[in-house]
Write an enzyme that holds these catalytic residues in place. Structure first.
Site, mmCIF file in Angstrom:
data_model
loop_
_atom_site.group_PDB
_atom_site.id
_atom_site.type_symbol
_atom_site.label_atom_id
_atom_site.label_comp_id
_atom_site.label_asym_id
_atom_site.label_seq_id
_atom_site.Cartn_x
_atom_site.Cartn_y
_atom_site.Cartn_z
ATOM 1 N N LYS A 15 32.794 42.227 37.227
ATOM 2 C CA LYS A 15 32.498 42.966 35.995
ATOM 3 C C LYS A 15 32.152 41.980 34.895
ATOM 4 O O LYS A 15 32.544 40.803 34.896
ATOM 5 C CB LYS A 15 33.678 43.834 35.564
ATOM 6 C CG LYS A 15 34.946 43.080 35.123
ATOM 7 C CD LYS A 15 34.925 42.585 33.673
ATOM 8 C CE LYS A 15 36.136 41.742 33.349
ATOM 9 N NZ LYS A 15 36.058 41.082 32.024
ATOM 10 N N GLY A 110 37.102 33.018 35.834
ATOM 11 C CA GLY A 110 35.812 32.953 35.158
ATOM 12 C C GLY A 110 35.542 34.095 34.204
ATOM 13 O O GLY A 110 34.438 34.221 33.677
ATOM 14 N N GLY A 111 36.525 34.979 33.979
ATOM 15 C CA GLY A 111 36.310 36.103 33.075
ATOM 16 C C GLY A 111 35.506 37.227 33.676
ATOM 17 O O GLY A 111 34.969 38.069 32.950
ATOM 18 N N ALA A 113 36.821 39.126 36.425
ATOM 19 C CA ALA A 113 37.780 40.031 37.080
ATOM 20 C C ALA A 113 37.804 39.892 38.595
ATOM 21 O O ALA A 113 37.945 40.883 39.307
ATOM 22 C CB ALA A 113 37.519 41.483 36.675
ATOM 23 N N GLY A 115 40.170 38.631 40.544
ATOM 24 C CA GLY A 115 41.446 39.086 41.085
ATOM 25 C C GLY A 115 41.576 40.595 41.023
ATOM 26 O O GLY A 115 42.012 41.237 41.995
ATOM 27 N N ALA A 117 39.187 42.719 41.042
ATOM 28 C CA ALA A 117 38.279 43.273 42.038
ATOM 29 C C ALA A 117 38.950 43.324 43.406
ATOM 30 O O ALA A 117 38.856 44.323 44.130
ATOM 31 C CB ALA A 117 37.004 42.436 42.102
ATOM 32 N N ASP A 149 41.736 45.617 34.338
ATOM 33 C CA ASP A 149 40.367 45.794 34.828
ATOM 34 C C ASP A 149 40.296 46.537 36.159
ATOM 35 O O ASP A 149 39.208 46.928 36.589
ATOM 36 C CB ASP A 149 39.687 44.429 35.003
ATOM 37 C CG ASP A 149 39.508 43.682 33.695
ATOM 38 O OD1 ASP A 149 39.328 44.351 32.653
ATOM 39 O OD2 ASP A 149 39.554 42.441 33.707
#
Length: 308
Positions: A15, A110-111, A113, A115, A117, A149
Protein backbone atom coordinates in the site's frame (compact mmCIF):
# COMPACT_ATOMS: atom_id res chain seq x y z
CA UNK A 1 -12.20 -29.22 12.26
CA UNK A 2 -10.43 -30.98 9.37
CA UNK A 3 -8.61 -28.83 6.78
CA UNK A 4 -10.63 -28.54 3.56
CA UNK A 5 -7.54 -28.31 1.34
CA UNK A 6 -3.91 -29.11 2.10
CA UNK A 7 -2.23 -26.05 0.59
CA UNK A 8 -3.16 -22.55 -0.58
CA UNK A 9 -1.26 -19.66 -2.15
CA UNK A 10 -2.17 -16.04 -1.46
CA UNK A 11 -0.86 -12.91 -3.14
CA UNK A 12 -1.14 -9.60 -1.32
CA UNK A 13 -0.19 -6.08 -2.47
CA UNK A 14 1.74 -3.24 -0.91
CA UNK A 15 0.00 0.00 0.00
CA UNK A 16 0.87 3.63 -0.31
CA UNK A 17 -0.78 6.56 1.43
CA UNK A 18 -1.87 9.15 -1.12
CA UNK A 19 -2.40 11.43 1.82
CA UNK A 20 -1.58 10.87 5.48
CA UNK A 21 -3.02 13.32 7.97
CA UNK A 22 -1.80 12.75 11.53
CA UNK A 23 -3.32 14.15 14.71
CA UNK A 24 -2.11 14.54 18.28
CA UNK A 25 -1.30 11.30 20.06
CA UNK A 26 -4.30 9.83 21.91
CA UNK A 27 -4.33 8.59 25.51
CA UNK A 28 -4.04 5.01 24.20
CA UNK A 29 -0.74 5.88 22.51
CA UNK A 30 -2.10 5.85 18.95
CA UNK A 31 -2.37 8.83 16.62
CA UNK A 32 -5.69 9.63 14.89
CA UNK A 33 -5.21 9.34 11.15
CA UNK A 34 -7.02 10.58 8.06
CA UNK A 35 -5.57 8.79 5.07
CA UNK A 36 -6.34 7.57 1.58
CA UNK A 37 -4.84 4.20 0.79
CA UNK A 38 -4.04 2.80 -2.63
CA UNK A 39 -2.97 -0.81 -3.17
CA UNK A 40 -0.21 -1.25 -5.77
CA UNK A 41 0.97 -4.26 -7.73
CA UNK A 42 4.05 -5.01 -5.67
CA UNK A 43 3.14 -8.32 -4.06
CA UNK A 44 4.25 -10.67 -1.33
CA UNK A 45 3.23 -14.30 -1.79
CA UNK A 46 2.36 -16.75 0.98
CA UNK A 47 2.21 -20.51 0.49
CA UNK A 48 0.41 -22.08 3.43
CA UNK A 49 0.35 -25.84 4.05
CA UNK A 50 -2.01 -27.48 6.53
CA UNK A 51 -0.85 -29.29 9.66
CA UNK A 52 -3.10 -31.20 12.06
CA UNK A 53 -0.85 -31.02 15.13
CA UNK A 54 -1.59 -27.43 16.10
CA UNK A 55 1.90 -26.19 15.19
CA UNK A 56 2.45 -22.93 13.31
CA UNK A 57 5.76 -22.34 11.53
CA UNK A 58 7.04 -19.64 9.20
CA UNK A 59 9.92 -19.39 6.74
CA UNK A 60 10.77 -16.14 4.95
CA UNK A 61 12.59 -15.63 1.66
CA UNK A 62 13.30 -12.04 0.61
CA UNK A 63 13.84 -11.01 -3.00
CA UNK A 64 16.16 -8.16 -1.99
CA UNK A 65 18.81 -7.22 0.53
CA UNK A 66 17.26 -6.22 3.84
CA UNK A 67 17.89 -2.68 5.09
CA UNK A 68 20.80 -2.39 7.48
CA UNK A 69 19.86 -3.58 10.96
CA UNK A 70 16.45 -4.90 9.86
CA UNK A 71 15.18 -8.48 9.92
CA UNK A 72 11.93 -10.39 9.39
CA UNK A 73 11.19 -12.62 12.39
CA UNK A 74 10.81 -16.34 11.80
CA UNK A 75 8.84 -17.63 14.74
CA UNK A 76 5.88 -16.65 16.92
CA UNK A 77 6.69 -12.94 16.60
CA UNK A 78 6.08 -12.97 12.84
CA UNK A 79 2.82 -11.12 12.20
CA UNK A 80 1.60 -13.82 9.79
CA UNK A 81 1.90 -16.40 12.58
CA UNK A 82 0.08 -14.06 14.96
CA UNK A 83 -2.67 -13.68 12.36
CA UNK A 84 -3.00 -17.45 12.06
CA UNK A 85 -3.13 -17.79 15.85
CA UNK A 86 -5.84 -15.14 16.10
CA UNK A 87 -7.93 -16.82 13.42
CA UNK A 88 -7.50 -20.22 15.09
CA UNK A 89 -8.79 -18.77 18.35
CA UNK A 90 -11.78 -17.34 16.47
CA UNK A 91 -12.50 -20.75 14.93
CA UNK A 92 -12.08 -22.49 18.28
CA UNK A 93 -9.94 -25.44 17.19
CA UNK A 94 -6.46 -25.61 18.79
CA UNK A 95 -5.43 -28.54 16.58
CA UNK A 96 -5.37 -26.40 13.44
CA UNK A 97 -1.83 -25.75 12.27
CA UNK A 98 0.06 -24.51 9.25
CA UNK A 99 3.48 -24.08 7.70
CA UNK A 100 3.67 -20.57 6.24
CA UNK A 101 6.27 -19.79 3.56
CA UNK A 102 6.57 -16.09 2.71
CA UNK A 103 8.23 -14.75 -0.44
CA UNK A 104 8.79 -11.07 0.29
CA UNK A 105 8.88 -8.52 -2.51
CA UNK A 106 7.40 -5.58 -0.58
CA UNK A 107 10.27 -3.61 1.02
CA UNK A 108 10.88 -4.28 4.71
CA UNK A 109 10.57 -1.23 7.00
CA UNK A 110 9.80 0.83 3.90
CA UNK A 111 6.45 2.41 4.77
CA UNK A 112 4.53 0.14 2.37
CA UNK A 113 2.91 -2.17 4.95
CA UNK A 114 4.80 -5.34 4.08
CA UNK A 115 4.16 -6.90 7.49
CA UNK A 116 0.50 -5.90 7.47
CA UNK A 117 0.16 -7.36 3.98
CA UNK A 118 1.46 -10.71 5.21
CA UNK A 119 -1.00 -10.65 8.10
CA UNK A 120 -3.92 -10.03 5.73
CA UNK A 121 -2.71 -12.84 3.47
CA UNK A 122 -2.42 -15.24 6.42
CA UNK A 123 -6.00 -14.49 7.48
CA UNK A 124 -7.34 -15.09 3.97
CA UNK A 125 -5.19 -18.17 3.36
CA UNK A 126 -5.71 -19.92 6.70
CA UNK A 127 -9.45 -19.22 6.56
CA UNK A 128 -9.57 -21.07 3.23
CA UNK A 129 -7.16 -23.79 4.33
CA UNK A 130 -9.02 -24.58 7.54
CA UNK A 131 -12.52 -24.25 6.09
CA UNK A 132 -13.32 -21.33 8.37
CA UNK A 133 -16.07 -20.03 6.10
CA UNK A 134 -15.52 -16.42 7.20
CA UNK A 135 -16.12 -13.57 4.78
CA UNK A 136 -13.93 -10.48 4.46
CA UNK A 137 -16.28 -8.57 6.79
CA UNK A 138 -15.82 -11.30 9.41
CA UNK A 139 -12.05 -11.07 9.09
CA UNK A 140 -11.94 -7.28 9.46
CA UNK A 141 -12.13 -7.21 13.32
CA UNK A 142 -9.26 -9.71 13.48
CA UNK A 143 -7.29 -7.62 10.99
CA UNK A 144 -7.83 -4.48 13.08
CA UNK A 145 -6.41 -6.26 16.14
CA UNK A 146 -3.23 -7.04 14.21
CA UNK A 147 -2.46 -3.57 12.87
CA UNK A 148 -3.80 -0.35 11.41
CA UNK A 149 -3.11 -1.21 7.76
CA UNK A 150 -4.25 -4.85 7.82
CA UNK A 151 -8.01 -4.25 7.22
CA UNK A 152 -7.31 -2.24 4.07
CA UNK A 153 -5.11 -4.98 2.63
CA UNK A 154 -7.96 -7.48 2.88
CA UNK A 155 -9.75 -5.39 0.24
CA UNK A 156 -7.22 -3.27 -1.69
CA UNK A 157 -8.28 -0.72 -4.28
CA UNK A 158 -8.61 2.84 -2.98
CA UNK A 159 -10.02 3.56 0.45
CA UNK A 160 -10.26 6.23 3.14
CA UNK A 161 -8.79 5.19 6.48
CA UNK A 162 -9.80 6.70 9.81
CA UNK A 163 -9.33 6.00 13.51
CA UNK A 164 -5.71 4.85 13.73
CA UNK A 165 -6.09 3.73 10.10
CA UNK A 166 -8.10 0.58 10.79
CA UNK A 167 -11.56 1.90 9.83
CA UNK A 168 -11.76 1.62 6.06
CA UNK A 169 -14.31 2.94 3.56
CA UNK A 170 -13.98 2.45 -0.23
CA UNK A 171 -13.42 5.49 -2.41
CA UNK A 172 -15.25 5.94 -5.69
CA UNK A 173 -12.38 6.44 -8.09
CA UNK A 174 -11.52 6.24 -11.75
CA UNK A 175 -8.36 5.37 -13.61
CA UNK A 176 -5.12 3.53 -13.11
CA UNK A 177 -1.96 5.23 -11.90
CA UNK A 178 1.71 4.63 -12.66
CA UNK A 179 4.19 4.85 -9.81
CA UNK A 180 7.92 4.70 -9.31
CA UNK A 181 9.29 3.80 -5.88
CA UNK A 182 12.80 4.52 -4.67
CA UNK A 183 13.76 2.24 -1.78
CA UNK A 184 16.49 2.76 0.78
CA UNK A 185 19.31 0.58 2.06
CA UNK A 186 18.47 1.75 5.59
CA UNK A 187 15.01 1.31 7.09
CA UNK A 188 13.07 3.72 9.27
CA UNK A 189 11.34 2.74 12.50
CA UNK A 190 7.66 3.71 12.43
CA UNK A 191 7.77 4.34 16.19
CA UNK A 192 10.79 6.63 15.80
CA UNK A 193 9.10 8.64 13.04
CA UNK A 194 5.93 9.14 15.10
CA UNK A 195 8.00 10.14 18.13
CA UNK A 196 9.78 12.74 16.00
CA UNK A 197 6.41 13.91 14.66
CA UNK A 198 5.25 14.47 18.26
CA UNK A 199 8.39 16.49 18.96
CA UNK A 200 8.05 18.62 15.84
CA UNK A 201 4.26 19.02 15.85
CA UNK A 202 2.97 19.80 19.36
CA UNK A 203 0.05 21.71 17.79
CA UNK A 204 -1.15 18.87 15.54
CA UNK A 205 -4.95 18.81 15.18
CA UNK A 206 -7.04 16.49 17.31
CA UNK A 207 -8.80 15.13 14.20
CA UNK A 208 -7.02 15.41 10.83
CA UNK A 209 -9.02 15.44 7.61
CA UNK A 210 -8.58 14.07 4.10
CA UNK A 211 -8.18 16.95 1.58
CA UNK A 212 -11.16 17.39 -0.75
CA UNK A 213 -8.73 18.03 -3.63
CA UNK A 214 -7.39 14.49 -3.39
CA UNK A 215 -10.82 12.82 -3.34
CA UNK A 216 -11.93 14.96 -6.29
CA UNK A 217 -8.81 14.00 -8.25
CA UNK A 218 -9.48 10.28 -7.72
CA UNK A 219 -13.13 10.63 -8.68
CA UNK A 220 -12.11 12.42 -11.87
CA UNK A 221 -9.27 10.01 -12.65
CA UNK A 222 -6.99 13.05 -13.02
CA UNK A 223 -3.36 12.03 -12.48
CA UNK A 224 -2.06 15.61 -12.66
CA UNK A 225 -4.51 16.78 -9.99
CA UNK A 226 -3.69 13.74 -7.87
CA UNK A 227 0.01 14.55 -8.10
CA UNK A 228 -0.62 18.06 -6.81
CA UNK A 229 -2.76 16.71 -3.93
CA UNK A 230 -0.33 14.13 -2.53
CA UNK A 231 0.58 14.88 1.09
CA UNK A 232 2.07 13.30 4.20
CA UNK A 233 2.13 14.91 7.65
CA UNK A 234 5.05 12.65 8.62
CA UNK A 235 7.31 14.18 5.96
CA UNK A 236 9.11 16.63 8.24
CA UNK A 237 9.69 13.90 10.84
CA UNK A 238 11.02 11.45 8.26
CA UNK A 239 13.31 14.08 6.75
CA UNK A 240 14.53 15.07 10.20
CA UNK A 241 15.69 11.50 10.75
CA UNK A 242 16.82 10.90 7.16
CA UNK A 243 17.69 14.28 5.53
CA UNK A 244 19.03 12.62 2.38
CA UNK A 245 15.48 11.65 1.38
CA UNK A 246 14.94 15.29 0.40
CA UNK A 247 17.52 14.86 -2.35
CA UNK A 248 15.70 11.79 -3.70
CA UNK A 249 12.39 13.66 -3.74
CA UNK A 250 14.03 16.55 -5.59
CA UNK A 251 15.54 14.25 -8.23
CA UNK A 252 12.14 12.76 -9.03
CA UNK A 253 10.40 16.11 -9.23
CA UNK A 254 13.13 17.56 -11.43
CA UNK A 255 12.70 14.54 -13.71
CA UNK A 256 9.06 15.52 -14.22
CA UNK A 257 7.12 13.49 -11.65
CA UNK A 258 3.53 14.72 -11.34
CA UNK A 259 3.93 14.51 -7.58
CA UNK A 260 6.13 12.96 -4.94
CA UNK A 261 5.51 11.74 -1.41
CA UNK A 262 7.23 9.71 1.28
CA UNK A 263 5.32 6.46 1.62
CA UNK A 264 3.84 6.19 5.12
CA UNK A 265 6.61 6.58 7.70
CA UNK A 266 9.24 6.07 5.00
CA UNK A 267 11.91 5.75 3.87
CA UNK A 268 10.48 4.62 0.51
CA UNK A 269 9.68 7.59 -1.72
CA UNK A 270 6.85 7.41 -4.27
CA UNK A 271 6.62 9.32 -7.56
CA UNK A 272 3.52 9.59 -9.72
CA UNK A 273 4.07 9.33 -13.46
CA UNK A 274 1.84 10.41 -16.34
CA UNK A 275 2.18 7.09 -18.21
CA UNK A 276 4.09 3.82 -18.27
CA UNK A 277 6.68 5.40 -20.58
CA UNK A 278 7.02 8.38 -18.26
CA UNK A 279 7.48 5.98 -15.32
CA UNK A 280 10.39 4.35 -17.15
CA UNK A 281 12.03 7.74 -17.67
CA UNK A 282 11.57 8.59 -13.99
CA UNK A 283 12.99 5.23 -12.95
CA UNK A 284 16.07 5.76 -15.10
CA UNK A 285 16.60 9.25 -13.69
CA UNK A 286 16.35 8.02 -10.11
CA UNK A 287 18.57 4.99 -10.74
CA UNK A 288 21.25 7.12 -12.39
CA UNK A 289 21.81 9.16 -9.23
CA UNK A 290 22.62 6.12 -7.10
CA UNK A 291 20.59 7.59 -4.24
CA UNK A 292 18.21 4.62 -4.03
CA UNK A 293 18.89 1.02 -3.09
CA UNK A 294 16.41 -0.03 -5.77
CA UNK A 295 13.96 1.64 -8.14
CA UNK A 296 10.65 -0.11 -8.79
CA UNK A 297 7.89 0.64 -11.29
CA UNK A 298 4.38 -0.19 -10.21
CA UNK A 299 0.70 0.46 -10.90
CA UNK A 300 -2.40 0.92 -8.80
CA UNK A 301 -5.01 0.40 -7.67
CA UNK A 302 -5.15 -3.39 -7.46
CA UNK A 303 -7.20 -5.81 -5.38
CA UNK A 304 -6.25 -6.92 -1.87
CA UNK A 305 -5.16 -10.31 -0.56
CA UNK A 306 -6.44 -13.06 -2.84
CA UNK A 307 -6.09 -16.75 -3.46
CA UNK A 308 -4.18 -17.71 -6.61
Amino acid sequence: MVPVVTRVTVRVPAKINLCLGVGRVRPDGFHPLATVYQAVDLHDELRITAREDGELSVAVHTEFDLPEGMSVPEGPDNIAVRAAQLLRERLGDPDLGADIAIRKVIPVAGGMAGGSADAAAALVGCNELWGGGLGRADLEPLAAELGSDVPFLLHGGNAVGGGRGETVSPVLARGSYHWVFATSSEGLSTAAVYAEFDRLSPDAPAEPEVPDELINALRAGDAHALGRALSNDLTDASLSLRPELADTLEVGLEAGALGAVISGSGPTTAFLAASEEHALDLAMALASTGSAADVIQSRGPVSGARLV
